[in-house]
Design an enzyme around this catalytic site. Structure first.
Site, PDB file in Angstrom:
ATOM      1  N   ASP A 479       1.021  -1.337  -0.046  1.00 39.58           N
ATOM      2  CA  ASP A 479       0.170   0.140  -0.235  1.00 39.58           C
ATOM      3  C   ASP A 479       0.758   0.763  -0.353  1.00 39.58           C
ATOM      4  O   ASP A 479       1.978   1.277   0.177  1.00 39.58           O
ATOM      5  CB  ASP A 479      -0.724   0.107   0.872  1.00 39.58           C
ATOM      6  CG  ASP A 479      -2.516   1.103   1.309  1.00 39.58           C
ATOM      7  OD1 ASP A 479      -2.748   1.338   0.705  1.00 39.58           O
ATOM      8  OD2 ASP A 479      -3.025   0.728   2.553  1.00 39.58           O
ATOM      9  N   ASP A 549     -10.744   1.963  -3.184  1.00 37.35           N
ATOM     10  CA  ASP A 549     -11.227   2.324  -2.011  1.00 37.35           C
ATOM     11  C   ASP A 549     -13.130   1.982  -1.914  1.00 37.35           C
ATOM     12  O   ASP A 549     -13.213   1.653  -0.426  1.00 37.35           O
ATOM     13  CB  ASP A 549     -10.386   3.218  -0.857  1.00 37.35           C
ATOM     14  CG  ASP A 549      -9.141   2.771  -0.660  1.00 37.35           C
ATOM     15  OD1 ASP A 549      -8.699   1.943  -0.119  1.00 37.35           O
ATOM     16  OD2 ASP A 549      -8.383   4.060  -0.135  1.00 37.35           O
TER      17      ASP A 549
HETATM   18  C1  DGJ Z   1      -5.909   1.518   1.917  1.00 41.43           C
HETATM   19  C2  DGJ Z   1      -5.967   0.839   0.994  1.00 41.43           C
HETATM   20  O1  DGJ Z   1      -6.634   1.344   0.296  1.00 41.43           O
HETATM   21  C3  DGJ Z   1      -7.764  -0.094   2.025  1.00 41.43           C
HETATM   22  O2  DGJ Z   1      -7.687  -1.222   1.449  1.00 41.43           O
HETATM   23  C4  DGJ Z   1      -6.919   0.010   3.050  1.00 41.43           C
HETATM   24  O3  DGJ Z   1      -5.527  -0.827   3.282  1.00 41.43           O
HETATM   25  C5  DGJ Z   1      -5.883   0.630   3.676  1.00 41.43           C
HETATM   26  N1  DGJ Z   1      -4.765   1.896   3.081  1.00 41.43           N
HETATM   27  C6  DGJ Z   1      -5.285   0.339   4.846  1.00 41.43           C
HETATM   28  O4  DGJ Z   1      -5.104   1.332   6.088  1.00 41.43           O
END
Ligand code: DGJ
Length: 744
Positions: A479, A549
């Site tokens: 990430d 997201d």
């Molecule tokens: C952003 C990501 O896109 C989410 O899927 C998740 O992993 C969060 N970060 C975790 O902090």
């Protein structure tokens, strides 16, 4: 031959599938671009009088050649300062402070295969075609800078892959101020641009409009390719659609700041260019040093966006990917984030995993919250040791338990970041990107590690390698949750601070190259707050990326539709999440959430323990059916049929086995009272074949509806009247000849 060269005329003719790309060395050694379009045979030659006429106010480099003006010459790699007032591909500053760069032909070479730029992700020559590369050397004799232009083609693919190597062969320093990867000058026409734009939670929406005079720019200066933009720009015939119109598209194999331009010139032509963004770029070339740009993929399609997508999909499926996952089926994942957020712990993960294993999930990914004191997003990034209270037997313990359940274990990391509240920051505050005397901006309470610093790169490779080996994890979710600001590095002198943005990306690639090379069986999933770094550069290392997201099924229609313009569906991870949806509060049927995720790389992201027996049965059925259809979805040819922006629905289909079978998925947006019967016209079938059509909306081979000709299915389509918001419909089609037991 993919590459034909007429030695005498110094005429280069590239055949890329059903397209040709032609240029020539003309008077004074300039490289003139003549043609990029439908395939033409390499006979005869362009008469340059058709292309060039003297224009008032256009200065000529050679006094007696009024027609030879840089201002009007269609070029391959335009320099700066010799009377071309359009956007250059190259701009430099020499040791005397001058900016002129004037490149002339100095030789060429044709080679087999596709070389790639050093330290950068690149396309690997597919094994099933004749692949060649033309390297053309240009030289500026005054500042003694050489530019080698690379053009890679395969005889069966409408793509030209371009990049450039710049060599300082003189005895003085040259500073690159702009070094694009490709530039093409197109002739007069009515052009329309197509691009992908958005923001967090709304990535890659398709936008299009008429191109006018002036410069149309698609760009990112955020340090990543970003949610806001995509390193892609297409110029198309006016009125372009899925099946109509000539399209010329560029996509950059790069994950940092980029610039794509389409400049309408004074005479109705267009200059295209793509490469690293020069607002945040400078590169010092000392004598003997070289610089290599990222690759730009240029695709020509004669028949609209569908054909353009098919070329990108085929190329990326065959040629993009550094390690063992290229072309392989992707597993069905359950991710803990929306199920538990930061509250992950051994007991809950294993409980959840038991239900996951029971419904058929293949990998459980432990998302954020497993390390240090990570109870929220304010702390612990950088302290990559599992929290002993949450995971008393460490990540190895939980991975062992998942393995015992027959599952693979995945783990979330955000290696590029550090929280101020962390041991790492206390020990190494100098490892952050920053500029002396300026405070550091925070994003999600975190700072960015300086990946231009080789020490940070080595540390990252070391701890990640150790984590993988000590825990036995099979899957890494990588990430990255903020954009860059105050970009500077203490390890580089003032004259090289302009290099830090690009050096950051090179450092990131070094880490990913080391890890994916060392652990080819580990599957890396990319993520940057969802799809904030969804680009071919990242896909080279992380063959699948968390698309957004935003996990709402209806919002995902547009996001996945837009993403599919460039990237095959198996690059997109898509999860069934809970309702009401956590981002938009929408309630959608489980089957619709299933079909949207089914349309990509299927996964789940909700607390299965809270579901009813009936819901679990439905998920079990979704997974069983996806396994039956996985090859078709993940390797089939993808057709977009209905657009979420135009048709109040999204429809698409997957076709495989030589058009012997297909899966059609259609999802409604808003229901209308006593609404129309709608028709979805199919594509990609064999018009001479008859297809058995089965309604598979319930994720099984439920009801055979009848036998219809491919001609009718494509001419008239399949009909349905949606009477509820967010309904989904799906059909499976196969010819009589297609082996009966194949899917059932
Ligand atoms: C952003 C990501 O896109 C989410 O899927 C998740 O992993 C969060 N970060 C975790 O902090």
């Amino acid at each position: 031959m993919a590459i034909d060269v007429d030695e005498q005329q110094r005429y280069f003719h590239l055949t890329a599938g059903e397209s040709s790309y032609v240029f020539q060395v003309i008077e004074e050694g300039y490289l003139a671009h003549w043609y990029w379009g439908p395939a033409i045979r390499p006979v005869g030659q362009v008469d340059r009088r058709e292309m060039l006429i003297p224009r008032p106010f256009a200065p000529s480099v050679v006094p007696d050649h009024e027609w030879l003006s840089m201002d009007t010459l269609p070029q391959e790699f335009p320099g700066w300062g010799r009377g071309d007032y359009r956007e250059p591909a190259l701009r430099v500053r020499d040791s005397k402070g001058n900016r002129i760069v004037d490149l002339r032909f100095a030789g060429y070479e044709v080679m087999q295969g596709w070389p790639g730029p050093e330290g950068l992700p690149h396309l690997i020559a597919p094994s099933d075609g004749e692949c060649q590369t033309l390297a053309v050397r240009l030289n500026d004799p005054v500042i003694r800078l050489d530019a080698i232009l690379y053009y890679s083609v395969a005889h069966n693919l409408n793509a030209v892959i371009r990049w450039v190597r710049l060599e300082n062969r003189g005895s003085d320093r040259v500073t690159l101020e702009r070094a694009l990867s490709a530039s093409v000058d197109l002739p007069y026409g009515a052009w329309q641009f197509v691009q992908l734009t958005g923001h967090w939670g709304r990535e890659r929406h398709v936008e299009s409009g008429l191109l006018r005079g002036g410069v149309h720019r698609v760009e990112s200066v955020r340090g990543t390719s970003s949610h806001q933009a995509q390193p892609f720009l297409a110029i198309a015939e006016e009125g372009v659609s899925e099946t109509f119109g000539a399209v010329r598209a560029m996509n950059l194999v790069y994950s940092g700041n980029f610039l794509a331009i389409a400049q309408g010139d004074s005479y109705g032509g267009v200059r295209l260019g793509i490469g690293i963004h020069d607002d945040t770029f400078e590169w010092v070339l000392e004598p003997g040093e070289f610089f290599e740009t990222p690759q730009a993929v240029l695709v020509y399609a004669d028949h609209g966006l569908q054909q353009m997508s098919h070329v990108f999909h085929e190329l990326y499926r065959k040629s993009l990917g550094s390690h063992g996952w290229r072309g392989r089926n992707r597993p069905i994942v359950l991710n803990s984030w929306e199920a538990m957020y930061f509250r992950v712990n051994h007991q809950d993960v294993v409980q959840l995993a038991k239900v996951a294993a029971d419904v058929g999930i293949e990998v459980v990914v432990i998302d954020d919250g497993w390390f240090g004191d990570r109870r929220d997003d304010r702390r612990s990034l950088g302290d990559w040791v599992s929290n002993p209270e949450k995971f008393p037997r460490g990540i190895k313990g939980v991975a062992d338990d998942l393995h015992a359940l027959g599952l693979k274990c995945g783990l979330w990391v955000e290696p590029e970041m550090v929280s101020r509240e962390s041991r790492l920051y206390q020990e190494h505050p100098e490892w952050c990107l920053g500029i002396p005397d300026r405070s550091l901006s925070e994003g999600r309470h975190q700072l960015v590690l300086d990946l231009s610093n080789p020490q940070v790169v080595d540390w990252m490779v070391e701890w990640l390698g150790r984590l993988i080996e000590e825990t036995g994890i099979d899957y890494v979710k990588w990430d990255m949750n903020r954009h860059l600001s105050e970009v500077g590095s203490p390890v580089w002198p003032p004259s090289r601070q302009g290099e830090v943005y690009h050096r950051y990306v090179l450092g990131l690639y070094r880490v990913l190259e080391a890890l994916t090379g060392r652990y080819p069986e580990v599957l890396f999933e990319g993520c940057s707050g969802g799809g904030g770094r969804f680009d071919p550069g990242m896909l080279y290392y992380t063959p699948q990326i968390w698309t957004s997201d935003n996990s709402d099924a209806i919002d995902r229609l547009a996001i996945q539709y837009g993403t599919s313009l460039l990237y095959p569906v198996e690059t997109m991870t898509a999860h069934v999440s809970a309702v009401p949806n956590h981002q938009v509060g929408r309630v959608t049927p489980l089957s619709t959430r299933g079909w949207v995720a089914f349309s990509a790389n299927l996964g789940y992201e909700l607390d299965l323990r809270k579901l009813s027996r009936q819901e679990l049965d439905e998920i079990r059925q979704q997974i069983r059916f996806y396994r039956q259809m996985r090859d078709l979805v993940q390797h089939g040819t993808f057709y977009r049929l209905a657009s979420p922006w135009r048709d109040n629905s999204a429809g698409w289909m997957f076709v495989a086995s030589g058009a012997q079978e297909a899966l059609v998925i259609w999802i409604n947006q808003w229901a209308e009272v006593s609404g129309p019967i709608r028709w979805l016209r199919l594509r990609g079938l064999d018009p001479t074949q008859d297809y058995r059509v089965v309604d598979v909306t319930q994720f099984d081979f439920g009801r055979e509806l009848g036998i219809w000709g491919g001609d009718r299915l494509m001419g008239q389509g399949l009909a349905w009247r949606f009477d509820r918001d967010f309904q989904a419909k799906a059909w499976y089609l196969r010819t009589r000849e297609f082996h009966e037991g194949e899917r059932q």
